[in-house]
Design an enzyme around this catalytic site. Structure first.
Site, PDB file in Angstrom:
ATOM      1  N   ASP A   4       5.174   0.501 -15.828  1.00  0.00           N
ATOM      2  CA  ASP A   4       3.735   0.606 -16.084  1.00  0.00           C
ATOM      3  C   ASP A   4       2.994  -0.089 -14.946  1.00  0.00           C
ATOM      4  O   ASP A   4       3.588  -0.862 -14.189  1.00  0.00           O
ATOM      5  CB  ASP A   4       3.367  -0.071 -17.419  1.00  0.00           C
ATOM      6  CG  ASP A   4       1.872   0.042 -17.727  1.00  0.00           C
ATOM      7  OD1 ASP A   4       1.296   1.134 -17.555  1.00  0.00           O
ATOM      8  OD2 ASP A   4       1.256  -0.983 -18.109  1.00  0.00           O
ATOM      9  N   SER A   5       1.706   0.181 -14.855  1.00  0.00           N
ATOM     10  CA  SER A   5       0.889  -0.492 -13.856  1.00  0.00           C
ATOM     11  C   SER A   5       0.801  -1.997 -14.136  1.00  0.00           C
ATOM     12  O   SER A   5       0.505  -2.776 -13.242  1.00  0.00           O
ATOM     13  CB  SER A   5      -0.517   0.108 -13.871  1.00  0.00           C
ATOM     14  OG  SER A   5      -1.045   0.048 -15.177  1.00  0.00           O
TER      15      SER A   5
ATOM     16  N   TYR B 266      -4.464   0.960 -12.387  1.00  0.00           N
ATOM     17  CA  TYR B 266      -4.275   2.227 -11.671  1.00  0.00           C
ATOM     18  C   TYR B 266      -5.353   3.242 -12.078  1.00  0.00           C
ATOM     19  O   TYR B 266      -5.607   4.200 -11.355  1.00  0.00           O
ATOM     20  CB  TYR B 266      -2.921   2.845 -12.022  1.00  0.00           C
ATOM     21  CG  TYR B 266      -1.705   2.273 -11.338  1.00  0.00           C
ATOM     22  CD1 TYR B 266      -1.727   1.044 -10.665  1.00  0.00           C
ATOM     23  CD2 TYR B 266      -0.499   2.974 -11.373  1.00  0.00           C
ATOM     24  CE1 TYR B 266      -0.573   0.547 -10.053  1.00  0.00           C
ATOM     25  CE2 TYR B 266       0.645   2.490 -10.763  1.00  0.00           C
ATOM     26  CZ  TYR B 266       0.613   1.278 -10.106  1.00  0.00           C
ATOM     27  OH  TYR B 266       1.743   0.796  -9.512  1.00  0.00           O
ATOM     28  N   GLY B 267      -5.918   3.027 -13.242  1.00  0.00           N
ATOM     29  CA  GLY B 267      -6.796   4.030 -13.862  1.00  0.00           C
ATOM     30  C   GLY B 267      -8.068   4.324 -13.101  1.00  0.00           C
ATOM     31  O   GLY B 267      -8.762   5.289 -13.383  1.00  0.00           O
TER      32      GLY B 267
ATOM     33  N   CYS C 121       3.192   4.671 -18.678  1.00  0.00           N
ATOM     34  CA  CYS C 121       1.807   4.589 -18.212  1.00  0.00           C
ATOM     35  C   CYS C 121       1.265   6.010 -18.209  1.00  0.00           C
ATOM     36  O   CYS C 121       1.840   6.904 -17.565  1.00  0.00           O
ATOM     37  CB  CYS C 121       1.778   4.008 -16.802  1.00  0.00           C
ATOM     38  SG  CYS C 121       0.129   3.959 -16.077  1.00  0.00           S
ATOM     39  N   ASN C 122       0.192   6.229 -18.960  1.00  0.00           N
ATOM     40  CA  ASN C 122      -0.384   7.577 -19.028  1.00  0.00           C
ATOM     41  C   ASN C 122      -0.962   7.995 -17.678  1.00  0.00           C
ATOM     42  O   ASN C 122      -0.865   9.153 -17.286  1.00  0.00           O
ATOM     43  CB  ASN C 122      -1.485   7.611 -20.086  1.00  0.00           C
ATOM     44  CG  ASN C 122      -0.922   7.590 -21.485  1.00  0.00           C
ATOM     45  OD1 ASN C 122      -0.717   8.631 -22.088  1.00  0.00           O
ATOM     46  ND2 ASN C 122      -0.642   6.408 -22.016  1.00  0.00           N
TER      47      ASN C 122
ATOM     48  N   GLU D 137      -6.166  -6.979 -21.719  1.00  0.00           N
ATOM     49  CA  GLU D 137      -5.525  -7.943 -20.804  1.00  0.00           C
ATOM     50  C   GLU D 137      -6.065  -9.353 -21.076  1.00  0.00           C
ATOM     51  O   GLU D 137      -5.387 -10.341 -20.863  1.00  0.00           O
ATOM     52  CB  GLU D 137      -5.809  -7.557 -19.346  1.00  0.00           C
ATOM     53  CG  GLU D 137      -5.253  -6.207 -18.973  1.00  0.00           C
ATOM     54  CD  GLU D 137      -4.050  -6.258 -18.035  1.00  0.00           C
ATOM     55  OE1 GLU D 137      -3.778  -7.327 -17.488  1.00  0.00           O
ATOM     56  OE2 GLU D 137      -3.395  -5.207 -17.893  1.00  0.00           O
TER      57      GLU D 137
ATOM     58  N   CYS E  69      -3.481   5.633 -23.334  1.00  0.00           N
ATOM     59  CA  CYS E  69      -3.281   4.526 -22.391  1.00  0.00           C
ATOM     60  C   CYS E  69      -2.437   3.519 -23.148  1.00  0.00           C
ATOM     61  O   CYS E  69      -2.713   3.226 -24.326  1.00  0.00           O
ATOM     62  CB  CYS E  69      -4.620   3.917 -21.992  1.00  0.00           C
ATOM     63  SG  CYS E  69      -4.446   2.367 -21.084  1.00  0.00           S
ATOM     64  N   THR E  70      -1.424   3.000 -22.483  1.00  0.00           N
ATOM     65  CA  THR E  70      -0.467   2.168 -23.222  1.00  0.00           C
ATOM     66  C   THR E  70      -1.010   0.771 -23.545  1.00  0.00           C
ATOM     67  O   THR E  70      -0.357   0.001 -24.250  1.00  0.00           O
ATOM     68  CB  THR E  70       0.869   2.079 -22.452  1.00  0.00           C
ATOM     69  OG1 THR E  70       0.603   1.724 -21.086  1.00  0.00           O
ATOM     70  CG2 THR E  70       1.601   3.404 -22.490  1.00  0.00           C
ATOM     71  N   HIS E  71      -2.210   0.454 -23.069  1.00  0.00           N
ATOM     72  CA  HIS E  71      -2.859  -0.790 -23.494  1.00  0.00           C
ATOM     73  C   HIS E  71      -3.487  -0.634 -24.894  1.00  0.00           C
ATOM     74  O   HIS E  71      -3.703  -1.616 -25.590  1.00  0.00           O
ATOM     75  CB  HIS E  71      -3.994  -1.167 -22.541  1.00  0.00           C
ATOM     76  CG  HIS E  71      -3.553  -1.812 -21.270  1.00  0.00           C
ATOM     77  ND1 HIS E  71      -2.878  -1.139 -20.296  1.00  0.00           N
ATOM     78  CD2 HIS E  71      -3.710  -3.082 -20.824  1.00  0.00           C
ATOM     79  CE1 HIS E  71      -2.646  -1.967 -19.281  1.00  0.00           C
ATOM     80  NE2 HIS E  71      -3.129  -3.154 -19.585  1.00  0.00           N
TER      81      HIS E  71
HETATM   82  N1  DGL Z   1      -1.396   1.347 -19.036  1.00  0.00           N
HETATM   83  C1  DGL Z   1      -2.043   2.318 -18.197  1.00  0.00           C
HETATM   84  C2  DGL Z   1      -2.017   3.710 -18.854  1.00  0.00           C
HETATM   85  O1  DGL Z   1      -1.293   3.962 -19.805  1.00  0.00           O
HETATM   86  C3  DGL Z   1      -3.475   2.019 -17.857  1.00  0.00           C
HETATM   87  C4  DGL Z   1      -3.825   0.750 -17.164  1.00  0.00           C
HETATM   88  C5  DGL Z   1      -4.336   0.941 -15.763  1.00  0.00           C
HETATM   89  O2  DGL Z   1      -5.472   1.371 -15.555  1.00  0.00           O
HETATM   90  O3  DGL Z   1      -3.545   0.651 -14.871  1.00  0.00           O
HETATM   91  O4  DGL Z   1      -2.718   4.588 -18.398  1.00  0.00           O
END
Ligand code: DGL
Length: 247
Positions: free
Chosen positions: A7-8, A39-40, A70-71, A150, A180-182
C-alpha cells in the site's frame, strides 16, 4: 503461500487484518511507501513508477503472490506491476467489483463509490460495475478521509462535518464501496451517517472472497509470520500495525 502486501502507507493494514482473520497465509511481507503517501493526489505515471519500485522491492523475498492493498495503485498500475513481477499480482479494485456484484442481486441498486481523487478519476470501478450490469452509480473523491484516518480520527465532529461537505448533495445509496483501504476505519461513522442496511464493500473482505474463489487453500494458519517494511519511519508503521491488528 508467502505473500507481499503493498500500500502507499498504512491503509493496506486493513487488508492484512482480513487476511489474518481468515488465516490464509503462512507468511506476509507488508510494504508501505510511507515516505511518499498519499498516492491519491498523484498522476498515473508517478503511481506506475512507484508501484514498479514496490515490485522490485518484493523481489528480495521469493514471494508466491503480491496483493495490491491500495485502490489507487490497483486502479492505475496493476498491468504494469504484473509485467514487472515474476509472481502473480492481484488488486483490490477487481476484487471489490466482484464482491459488489456478488452482494447485490438487484442490478438497479444505487452504488456509491468512495475513493481518492486518482481512483475516482480512473473510473476503474464504474467501468467494471457497468460491465457487471450496474448503471445506477455515484462516485465521490473523498481524499480528506485519508489524513483524518492517518491522524487517528475515526469519529466525531470533524469527520461529521466532512461527511456533510462530501455527501450533502448525494442520494443515500443501497451499497457503498469503501474504495480506499484507509476507509474501513471510519465504517462505523459512515454507517451512522447513511443507513444501517447500506451494504458496505470492504477491500480486505473482497480480496479474501476473490482468493478463496481462485486458489485452493488446503490449510488454515493459526500463526502467520509477519514482517513490516516502510520507506520512511518503519517504527511508526509497526506500532500502528500492532494497534490495528491486535498483535
Ligand atoms: N490506501 C490508498 C487506497 O486504497 C489511498 C491512500 C493514498 O492516497 O495514498 O487508495
Amino acid at each position: 503461500m508467502k505473500v507481499g502486501v503493498f500500500d502507499s502507507g498504512i491503509g493496506g493494514l486493513t487488508v492484512v487484518k482480513s487476511l489474518l482473520d481468515n488465516k490464509l497465509f503462512k507468511e506476509i511481507i507488508y510494504f508501505g511507501d510511507t515516505a511518499r503517501v498519499p498516492y491519491g493526489i498523484k498522476d498515473k505515471n508517478t503511481i506506475i513508477r512507484y508501484a514498479i519500485e514496490a515490485v522490485e522491492f518484493f523481489k528480495n523475498f521469493e514471494l508466491d503472490l503480491i496483493i495490491v492493498a491500495c485502490n489507487t495503485v490497483s486502479a492505475h498500475a496493476l498491468l504494469e506491476m504484473r509485467e514487472a513481477s515474476t509472481c502473480p499480482v492481484i488488486g483490490v479494485v477487481e476484487a471489490g467489483i466482484l464482491a459488489t456484484a456478488n452482494a447485490l442481486k438487484d442490478k438497479n441498486s444505487n452504488i456509491l463509490i468512495l475513493g481518492t481523487k486518482a481512483t475516482i478519476n480512473s473510473k476503474a470501478y464504474e467501468v467494471g460495475l457497468n460491465a457487471e450490469g450496474f448503471q445506477n452509480l455515484q462516485a465521490k473523491a473523498t481524499g480528506l478521509f485519508v489524513p483524518l484516518v492517518e491522524e487517528g480520527i475515526y469519529s466525531g465532529e470533524i469527520l461529521e462535518a466532512t461527511f456533510k461537505h462530501y455527501f450533502g448533495a448525494l442520494k443515500k445509496p443501497d451499497a457503498l464501496i469503501l474504495g480506499c483501504t484507509h476507509f474501513p476505519l471510519i465504517t462505523d461513522s459512515l454507517k451512522g451517517y447513511f443507513t444501517e442496511d447500506t451494504i458496505f464493500i470492504h477491500s480486505g473482505d473482497a480480496i479474501v472472497e476473490q482468493l478463496e474463489k481462485d486458489f485452493d487453500f488446503k490449510e488454515k494458519f493459526e500463526i502467520t509470520k509477519l514482517e513490516f517494511f516502510a520507506s520512511e519511519n518503519p517504527e511508526s508503521l509497526k506500532s500502528i500495525a500492532k494497534e490495528w491488528l491486535n498483535l
